[in-house]
Scaffold this active site. Structure first.
Site, PDB file in Angstrom:
ATOM      1  N   LYS A   5       0.829  -1.214   0.000  1.00 36.14           N
ATOM      2  CA  LYS A   5       0.000   0.000   0.000  1.00 36.14           C
ATOM      3  C   LYS A   5       0.858   1.256   0.000  1.00 36.14           C
ATOM      4  O   LYS A   5       0.635   2.190  -0.768  1.00 36.14           O
ATOM      5  CB  LYS A   5      -0.912   0.000   1.237  1.00 36.14           C
ATOM      6  CG  LYS A   5      -1.512   1.359   1.562  1.00 36.14           C
ATOM      7  CD  LYS A   5      -2.356   1.348   2.823  1.00 36.14           C
ATOM      8  CE  LYS A   5      -1.621   1.513   4.117  1.00 36.14           C
ATOM      9  NZ  LYS A   5      -1.316   2.903   4.522  1.00 36.14           N
ATOM     10  N   ASN A   6       1.858   1.290   0.879  1.00 36.37           N
ATOM     11  CA  ASN A   6       2.635   2.524   1.043  1.00 36.37           C
ATOM     12  C   ASN A   6       3.655   2.746  -0.078  1.00 36.37           C
ATOM     13  O   ASN A   6       4.373   3.736  -0.077  1.00 36.37           O
ATOM     14  CB  ASN A   6       3.315   2.562   2.414  1.00 36.37           C
ATOM     15  CG  ASN A   6       2.293   2.773   3.523  1.00 36.37           C
ATOM     16  OD1 ASN A   6       1.142   3.120   3.243  1.00 36.37           O
ATOM     17  ND2 ASN A   6       2.690   2.557   4.760  1.00 36.37           N
ATOM     18  N   CYS A 105      -4.737  12.811  13.574  1.00 34.87           N
ATOM     19  CA  CYS A 105      -5.407  11.564  13.251  1.00 34.87           C
ATOM     20  C   CYS A 105      -5.246  10.683  14.472  1.00 34.87           C
ATOM     21  O   CYS A 105      -4.606  11.085  15.445  1.00 34.87           O
ATOM     22  CB  CYS A 105      -4.818  10.912  12.021  1.00 34.87           C
ATOM     23  SG  CYS A 105      -3.165  10.332  12.304  1.00 34.87           S
ATOM     24  N   ARG A 110       0.862  14.473  13.571  1.00 28.35           N
ATOM     25  CA  ARG A 110       1.479  14.311  12.252  1.00 28.35           C
ATOM     26  C   ARG A 110       1.492  15.580  11.383  1.00 28.35           C
ATOM     27  O   ARG A 110       0.805  15.649  10.357  1.00 28.35           O
ATOM     28  CB  ARG A 110       0.808  13.165  11.501  1.00 28.35           C
ATOM     29  CG  ARG A 110       1.003  11.844  12.197  1.00 28.35           C
ATOM     30  CD  ARG A 110       0.164  10.759  11.602  1.00 28.35           C
ATOM     31  NE  ARG A 110       0.788  10.108  10.485  1.00 28.35           N
ATOM     32  CZ  ARG A 110       0.197   9.193   9.723  1.00 28.35           C
ATOM     33  NH1 ARG A 110      -1.038   8.847   9.970  1.00 28.35           N
ATOM     34  NH2 ARG A 110       0.828   8.626   8.729  1.00 28.35           N
ATOM     35  N   ASP A 293       4.767   0.398  11.945  1.00 33.46           N
ATOM     36  CA  ASP A 293       3.563  -0.242  11.420  1.00 33.46           C
ATOM     37  C   ASP A 293       3.427  -1.712  11.846  1.00 33.46           C
ATOM     38  O   ASP A 293       2.436  -2.363  11.512  1.00 33.46           O
ATOM     39  CB  ASP A 293       3.528  -0.145   9.882  1.00 33.46           C
ATOM     40  CG  ASP A 293       3.309   1.285   9.414  1.00 33.46           C
ATOM     41  OD1 ASP A 293       2.904   2.126  10.236  1.00 33.46           O
ATOM     42  OD2 ASP A 293       3.555   1.567   8.224  1.00 33.46           O
ATOM     43  N   ARG A 385      -8.538  -0.701   5.049  1.00 30.63           N
ATOM     44  CA  ARG A 385      -7.731   0.391   4.489  1.00 30.63           C
ATOM     45  C   ARG A 385      -6.393  -0.143   3.987  1.00 30.63           C
ATOM     46  O   ARG A 385      -5.841   0.374   3.025  1.00 30.63           O
ATOM     47  CB  ARG A 385      -7.441   1.450   5.563  1.00 30.63           C
ATOM     48  CG  ARG A 385      -8.635   2.248   5.983  1.00 30.63           C
ATOM     49  CD  ARG A 385      -8.211   3.333   6.936  1.00 30.63           C
ATOM     50  NE  ARG A 385      -7.158   4.146   6.312  1.00 30.63           N
ATOM     51  CZ  ARG A 385      -6.481   5.100   6.933  1.00 30.63           C
ATOM     52  NH1 ARG A 385      -6.752   5.383   8.187  1.00 30.63           N
ATOM     53  NH2 ARG A 385      -5.563   5.785   6.306  1.00 30.63           N
TER      54      ARG A 385
HETATM   55  N1  EPU Z   1       6.576  14.527  10.986  1.00 29.95           N
HETATM   56  C1  EPU Z   1       6.714  15.865  11.290  1.00 29.95           C
HETATM   57  N2  EPU Z   1       6.722  16.781  10.286  1.00 29.95           N
HETATM   58  C2  EPU Z   1       6.588  16.418   8.970  1.00 29.95           C
HETATM   59  C3  EPU Z   1       6.444  15.058   8.656  1.00 29.95           C
HETATM   60  C4  EPU Z   1       6.440  14.128   9.683  1.00 29.95           C
HETATM   61  O1  EPU Z   1       6.827  16.227  12.457  1.00 29.95           O
HETATM   62  O2  EPU Z   1       6.587  17.301   8.105  1.00 29.95           O
HETATM   63  C5  EPU Z   1       6.596  13.523  12.059  1.00 29.95           C
HETATM   64  C6  EPU Z   1       5.306  12.735  12.146  1.00 29.95           C
HETATM   65  O3  EPU Z   1       4.349  13.421  12.927  1.00 29.95           O
HETATM   66  C7  EPU Z   1       5.777  11.444  12.776  1.00 29.95           C
HETATM   67  C8  EPU Z   1       7.174  11.261  12.188  1.00 29.95           C
HETATM   68  O4  EPU Z   1       7.562  12.562  11.734  1.00 29.95           O
HETATM   69  O5  EPU Z   1       5.868  11.613  14.173  1.00 29.95           O
HETATM   70  C9  EPU Z   1       7.288  10.293  11.031  1.00 29.95           C
HETATM   71  O6  EPU Z   1       6.274  10.541  10.117  1.00 29.95           O
HETATM   72  P1  EPU Z   1       6.365  10.215   8.546  1.00 29.95           P
HETATM   73  O7  EPU Z   1       6.238  11.496   7.799  1.00 29.95           O
HETATM   74  O8  EPU Z   1       7.546   9.364   8.268  1.00 29.95           O
HETATM   75  O9  EPU Z   1       5.050   9.370   8.340  1.00 29.95           O
HETATM   76  P2  EPU Z   1       4.147   9.413   7.053  1.00 29.95           P
HETATM   77  O10 EPU Z   1       5.018   9.636   5.877  1.00 29.95           O
HETATM   78  O11 EPU Z   1       2.987  10.313   7.261  1.00 29.95           O
HETATM   79  C10 EPU Z   1       4.346   6.872   6.449  1.00 29.95           C
HETATM   80  C11 EPU Z   1       3.407   5.722   6.264  1.00 29.95           C
HETATM   81  C12 EPU Z   1       2.849   5.315   7.621  1.00 29.95           C
HETATM   82  C13 EPU Z   1       4.010   4.911   8.507  1.00 29.95           C
HETATM   83  C14 EPU Z   1       5.009   6.073   8.621  1.00 29.95           C
HETATM   84  C15 EPU Z   1       6.252   5.736   9.404  1.00 29.95           C
HETATM   85  C16 EPU Z   1       2.574   6.110   4.035  1.00 29.95           C
HETATM   86  C17 EPU Z   1       1.445   6.475   3.162  1.00 29.95           C
HETATM   87  N3  EPU Z   1       2.346   6.137   5.351  1.00 29.95           N
HETATM   88  O12 EPU Z   1       3.582   7.935   7.021  1.00 29.95           O
HETATM   89  O13 EPU Z   1       2.000   4.190   7.398  1.00 29.95           O
HETATM   90  O14 EPU Z   1       3.542   4.588   9.792  1.00 29.95           O
HETATM   91  O15 EPU Z   1       5.425   6.476   7.304  1.00 29.95           O
HETATM   92  O16 EPU Z   1       6.914   4.661   8.854  1.00 29.95           O
HETATM   93  O17 EPU Z   1       3.645   5.771   3.555  1.00 29.95           O
HETATM   94  C18 EPU Z   1       0.266   2.680   7.885  1.00 29.95           C
HETATM   95  O18 EPU Z   1       0.463   2.130   6.785  1.00 29.95           O
HETATM   96  O19 EPU Z   1      -0.457   2.153   8.785  1.00 29.95           O
HETATM   97  C19 EPU Z   1       0.882   3.963   8.172  1.00 29.95           C
HETATM   98  C20 EPU Z   1       0.435   4.793   9.115  1.00 29.95           C
END
Ligand code: EPU
Length: 406
Positions: A5-6, A105, A110, A293, A385
């Site tokens: 998915k990701n 969320c 996030r 995850d 999802r």
């Molecule tokens: N963060 C910030 N600022 C930003 C971006 C992120 O503070 O601009 C923080 C977030 O709040 C979090 C941490 O950095 O505390 C890491 O967040 P990240 O941006 O890496 O997460 P994401 O890109 O929103 C993806 C996956 C998630 C997975 C995380 C961590 C996708 C679509 N989603 O989310 O997947 O948990 O990376 O590996 O790729 C899931 O599949 O269940 C899922 C939540």
């Protein structure tokens, strides 16, 4: 295994950058992918997915089109934060984007400050108005970008934006997740000039245009880990066909430490457990660390360990919603801040439970497989999802599980 998915979601977003269609081979049928397809439709793209075929041969086709308002509305973004992945591509290709600012969320606030900071360094002007981020740029210009923290979708957004920028972008402290590498592979097939993915410094030399491409998406390492843990928690023997053991080192190492036997080969990963479950400590971390995850599923497993296990969640602030439900099954878990102390018990007992987010739901299903009596997991739309037909995959492994209603 299904496609990841990701990895599919950023690949769909990347299609917005291309002059021709992007075909993703092996995309699973998931709610998040359908939601993202709807968003891309609003943004002028045409999205079609084959009805039949096996998981791995199914084709998802995204052809970009003039996006009109180039706006990602609140009702979609609020259901799926990954919507933010359209920001970089829209800006790079059409010079503008308007995206609802994702709120909090279930798993924490996030923010997207790192996405915005990076795009601004590439020359975008961003403003916040009525809950929407408005971004505009003529042609983006390559620049060095240092991320203050590792962000998966942040790295992906910037890679996509930089692919069509003028000049060179160097992303430092970039996320190293296999899904980031999968996106780099697709972008290269589309004509982008990218190197360094899989390390924490990615260099992108911008090109004038990108073409469509066909992309075989990577196997879902989180789904594989979930199914292997289903085997481990029940004292079974599970082979995840198509899983890439190399992308799962941290999880497989913990499984081994806990007393399971792990076999990794080209094309599959097998996990067997015959002896007791040894309690082990685990801390989530950006790749190659233990994936957040899989934290909830691993905690369910540790509930049946032979001692104490300390589980630390370092990525998200509020990713322990499964704890209260696991306790209702007899799990002995104390939480303090981002740390859970799990004292193993002899057995769990089935109960009606409430799914609260995607991975928490998976952990409840695993606990239910190992528990005595019947477990009912409600609100399984969370599960849909991110897992395609989890119940069928588990029943084919011998689990007694059925979808009673949606
Ligand atoms: N963060 C910030 N600022 C930003 C971006 C992120 O503070 O601009 C923080 C977030 O709040 C979090 C941490 O950095 O505390 C890491 O967040 P990240 O941006 O890496 O997460 P994401 O890109 O929103 C993806 C996956 C998630 C997975 C995380 C961590 C996708 C679509 N989603 O989310 O997947 O948990 O990376 O590996 O790729 C899931 O599949 O269940 C899922 C939540």
């Amino acid at each position: 295994m299904s496609g990841a998915k990701n990895a599919v979601l950023p690949a769909m977003a990347a299609a917005l950058l291309a002059d021709g269609p992007v075909e993703i081979v092996g995309a699973p049928r998931l709610r998040d992918i359908a939601t993202f397809g709807k968003l891309l439709g609003i943004l002028g793209a045409t999205v079609t997915q084959d009805a039949g075929g096996t998981d791995r041969s199914r084709l998802l086709r995204v052809a970009s089109g003039e996006p009109g308002e180039a706006e990602a509305p609140y009702d979609l973004v609020k259901t799926m934060r990954a919507s933010v992945l359209v920001l970089g591509p829209l800006l790079a290709r059409y010079g503008r984007a308007r995206i609802s600012l994702p709120g909090g969320c279930a798993i924490g606030p996030r923010p997207i400050d790192q996405h915005l900071k990076g795009l601004e360094l590439l020359g975008a002007r961003t403003t916040l108005s009525e809950g929407y981020i408005e971004a505009a740029a003529d042609r983006l210009r390559g620049a060095p970008v240092y991320f203050d923290l590792k962000t998966v979708t942040g790295t992906e957004n910037l890679m996509m934006a930089a692919a069509l920028a003028e000049g060179t972008t160097v992303l430092k402290n970039a996320a190293r997740e296999p899904e980031v590498c999968d996106l780099a592979r697709l972008l290269r097939a589309m004509g982008a000039d990218i190197e360094g993915e899989g390390t924490d410094e990615i260099t992108v030399r911008g090109v004038r245009s990108l073409r469509g491409a066909r992309h075989e998406v990577m196997a879902d390492r989180i789904e594989a880990a979930t199914l292997l843990l289903a085997g481990a928690i029940t004292g079974g023997d599970v082979t995840a066909l198509g899983a890439d053991g190399g992308a799962m080192d941290a999880v497989l190492e913990k499984l081994q430490e806990s007393g399971a036997e792990v076999e990794v080969a080209n094309g599959f990963v097998r996990v067997r457990r015959a002896g007791p479950i040894r309690s082990v400590n685990m801390k989530t971390a950006p790749y190659p660390g233990f994936p957040t995850d899989v934290q909830a599923q691993f905690m369910a497993y540790m509930c049946l360990g032979d001692g104490f296990s300390i589980v630390s969640e370092t990525i998200f602030e509020n990713r322990f919603m499964h704890v209260a439900e696991l306790r209702r099954m007899g799990g002995r878990i104390d939480v303090s801040g981002n740390t859970a102390a799990v004292k193993g018990v002899q057995g769990l007992s089935g109960a009606p439970l409430m799914a609260t987010d995607l991975r928490a739901s998976a952990s409840l299903v695993l606990a239910g497989l190992a528990a005595s009596g019947t477990t009912e997991v409600l609100r399984i739309y969370h599960l849909d999802r991110g897992y395609e037909s989890l119940e069928n995959k588990l029943s084919s492994l011998g689990a007694d599980i059925a979808r009673v209603r949606e």
